[in-house]
Motif scaffolding. Structure first.
Motif, PDB file in Angstrom:
ATOM      1  N   LEU A  45       0.773  -4.710  -7.809  1.00 20.00           N
ATOM      2  CA  LEU A  45       0.801  -3.434  -7.097  1.00 20.00           C
ATOM      3  C   LEU A  45       0.457  -3.632  -5.623  1.00 20.00           C
ATOM      4  CD1 LEU A  45      -0.844  -0.175  -8.451  1.00 20.00           C
ATOM      5  CD2 LEU A  45      -1.067  -0.812  -6.054  1.00 20.00           C
TER       6      LEU A  45
ATOM      7  N   THR B  39       3.144  -5.880  -3.842  1.00 21.62           N
ATOM      8  CA  THR B  39       4.410  -5.178  -3.612  1.00 21.62           C
ATOM      9  C   THR B  39       4.313  -4.282  -2.389  1.00 21.62           C
ATOM     10  OG1 THR B  39       4.931  -5.213  -5.971  1.00 21.62           O
ATOM     11  CG2 THR B  39       6.107  -3.609  -4.616  1.00 21.62           C
ATOM     12  N   LEU B  40       3.204  -3.567  -2.245  1.00 19.36           N
ATOM     13  CA  LEU B  40       3.007  -2.721  -1.060  1.00 19.36           C
ATOM     14  C   LEU B  40       3.015  -3.570   0.204  1.00 19.36           C
ATOM     15  CD1 LEU B  40       2.281  -0.108   0.412  1.00 19.36           C
ATOM     16  CD2 LEU B  40      -0.121  -0.496  -0.198  1.00 19.36           C
TER      17      LEU B  40
ATOM     18  N   GLU C 170       6.602  -5.068   0.866  1.00 11.64           N
ATOM     19  CA  GLU C 170       7.581  -4.084   1.324  1.00 11.64           C
ATOM     20  C   GLU C 170       7.387  -3.764   2.804  1.00 11.64           C
ATOM     21  OE1 GLU C 170       7.433  -0.647  -1.140  1.00 11.64           O
ATOM     22  OE2 GLU C 170       8.560  -1.566  -2.779  1.00 11.64           O
ATOM     23  N   VAL C 171       6.139  -3.583   3.205  1.00 10.57           N
ATOM     24  CA  VAL C 171       5.854  -3.233   4.606  1.00 10.57           C
ATOM     25  C   VAL C 171       6.110  -4.413   5.532  1.00 10.57           C
ATOM     26  CG1 VAL C 171       4.032  -2.536   6.221  1.00 10.57           C
ATOM     27  CG2 VAL C 171       4.192  -1.445   3.974  1.00 10.57           C
TER      28      VAL C 171
ATOM     29  N   ILE D  14       4.993   2.483   6.108  1.00  9.19           N
ATOM     30  CA  ILE D  14       3.806   2.447   5.251  1.00  9.19           C
ATOM     31  C   ILE D  14       3.717   3.710   4.404  1.00  9.19           C
ATOM     32  CG2 ILE D  14       1.269   2.491   5.268  1.00  9.19           C
ATOM     33  CD1 ILE D  14       1.408   0.683   7.734  1.00  9.19           C
TER      34      ILE D  14
ATOM     35  N   SER E  51       6.264   3.431   1.513  1.00 10.72           N
ATOM     36  CA  SER E  51       5.834   2.403   0.550  1.00 10.72           C
ATOM     37  C   SER E  51       4.570   2.829  -0.179  1.00 10.72           C
ATOM     38  CB  SER E  51       5.606   1.068   1.268  1.00 10.72           C
ATOM     39  OG  SER E  51       6.801   0.588   1.852  1.00 10.72           O
ATOM     40  N   ALA E  52       3.657   3.494   0.543  1.00 13.93           N
ATOM     41  CA  ALA E  52       2.404   3.952  -0.066  1.00 13.93           C
ATOM     42  C   ALA E  52       2.662   5.024  -1.125  1.00 13.93           C
ATOM     43  CB  ALA E  52       1.459   4.489   1.003  1.00 13.93           C
TER      44      ALA E  52
ATOM     45  N   ALA F 185       3.572   3.138  -4.125  1.00 20.99           N
ATOM     46  CA  ALA F 185       2.385   2.408  -4.578  1.00 20.99           C
ATOM     47  C   ALA F 185       1.406   3.355  -5.263  1.00 20.99           C
ATOM     48  CB  ALA F 185       1.707   1.714  -3.396  1.00 20.99           C
TER      49      ALA F 185
ATOM     50  N   SER G 299       2.549   3.884  -8.746  1.00 18.21           N
ATOM     51  CA  SER G 299       2.199   2.702  -9.550  1.00 18.21           C
ATOM     52  C   SER G 299       0.706   2.687  -9.872  1.00 18.21           C
ATOM     53  CB  SER G 299       2.583   1.424  -8.803  1.00 18.21           C
ATOM     54  OG  SER G 299       3.970   1.343  -8.616  1.00 18.21           O
TER      55      SER G 299
ATOM     56  N   ALA H 144      -8.254   1.515   0.247  1.00 19.02           N
ATOM     57  CA  ALA H 144      -7.013   1.825   0.959  1.00 19.02           C
ATOM     58  C   ALA H 144      -7.245   1.917   2.464  1.00 19.02           C
ATOM     59  CB  ALA H 144      -6.430   3.141   0.440  1.00 19.02           C
TER      60      ALA H 144
ATOM     61  N   LEU I 223      -1.875  -3.511   7.632  1.00 19.31           N
ATOM     62  CA  LEU I 223      -0.450  -3.242   7.440  1.00 19.31           C
ATOM     63  C   LEU I 223       0.166  -2.686   8.719  1.00 19.31           C
ATOM     64  CD1 LEU I 223      -0.448  -1.592   3.879  1.00 19.31           C
ATOM     65  CD2 LEU I 223       0.152  -3.947   4.483  1.00 19.31           C
TER      66      LEU I 223
END
Length: 271
Positions: A85, A88-89, A92-93, A123, A126-127, A130, A133, A159, A166
């Motif tokens: 998880l 992947t975040l 992706e960013v 972000i 993508s967040a 995420a 998930s 977070a 990020l």
């Protein structure tokens, strides 16, 4: 070094909140535009990943979680999924960052468009996935164990520590990617070994002691372990370590913002 007003514009784009919301919304909708299930894929995908990885590692490879060899299939899957998880975040960013500006030439040539919010948009989208998930992870943990402890309240703190790095990498790589078109391929090459060098398929404690010390240089290690602690281990994260990580993360954010601000004047000429 950025002036205070530029720092505020990059780190706290409150004046562009409506534009930011619309761009994030568009980004999310475009990902599943025209599909029959729509946003339902955002929920189905992490569940499918959870099932597939469990089958491959437990049934095919007969893998066991180091330090907890008696773990059930569900426990093993949750340990694995929590690490994936976070990765992947990050992937992706960071993976998209080098082309973030270069793929938006029309926006670059519009002087009034705030290019600095592009990493925020990436972000934000993508967040969103995420977060879905993460919801799957928490619900699956509740089903497997029958309870969820108050330690999950530390997730927003984790977070907050993760977002600045990020953003910083987003600004840094997107600005350099305008001038260095091969940067995207380089980042892709780095992300693959980073996945296996991060504690996704194993806990940090399974590594030799001298290697555990090197994990401090891995930007994902502390975040992955912290997520596992609060959801699966019913433990509070190491708040002192997170504070140090947050300070480093803010430094990366300021560095990336400074690089983006310094180079943005030449974007239009290059594109």
């Amino acid at each position: 070094m950025l002036r205070v007003r530029w720092t505020k514009e990059y780190l706290f784009p409150i004046q562009h909140k409506e534009l930011l919301f619309q761009l994030v919304k568009r980004e999310i909708q475009q990902k599943f535009q025209g599909s029959w299930l729509g946003l339902g894929w955002a929920l189905l995908t992490p569940i499918a990943m959870l099932v597939v990885y469990t089958f491959v590692f437990r049934t095919v490879l007969k893998a066991k979680w180091p330090g907890n060899e008696a773990a059930t299939n569900a426990e093993f899957a949750l340990q694995l999924f929590s690490g994936l998880l976070v990765f992947t975040l990050f992937a992706e960013v960071v993976g998209r960052a080098p082309t973030l500006v270069s793929e938006q030439p029309n926006m670059v040539k519009k002087v009034i468009f705030p290019l600095s919010i592009l990493p925020w948009v990436s972000i934000g989208a993508s967040a969103f996935f995420a977060l879905i998930s993460l919801l799957v992870l928490v619900i699956a943990s509740f089903i497997a164990k029958g309870y969820v402890t108050e330690h999950v309240l530390a997730l927003p703190v984790i977070a907050i520590c993760f977002i600045p790095i990020l953003l910083g990498l987003g600004w840094l790589l997107s600005s350099l990617g305008v001038y260095l078109r091969d940067l995207g391929h380089v980042v892709g090459l780095i992300l693959t070994p980073l996945m296996f060098l991060s504690p996704i398929f194993y806990p940090i404690t399974a590594l030799p002691e001298f290697v555990q010390g090197l994990m401090v240089f891995n930007p994902l290690a502390l975040i992955i372990e912290s997520v596992r602690n609060v959801i699966l281990q019913e433990q509070w994260p190491d708040f002192m370590a997170l504070l140090m990580y947050f300070m480093f993360s803010c430094f990366i954010a300021l560095t990336g913002a400074a690089c983006f601000h310094k180079t943005r004047k030449g974007f239009a000429d290059v594109l």
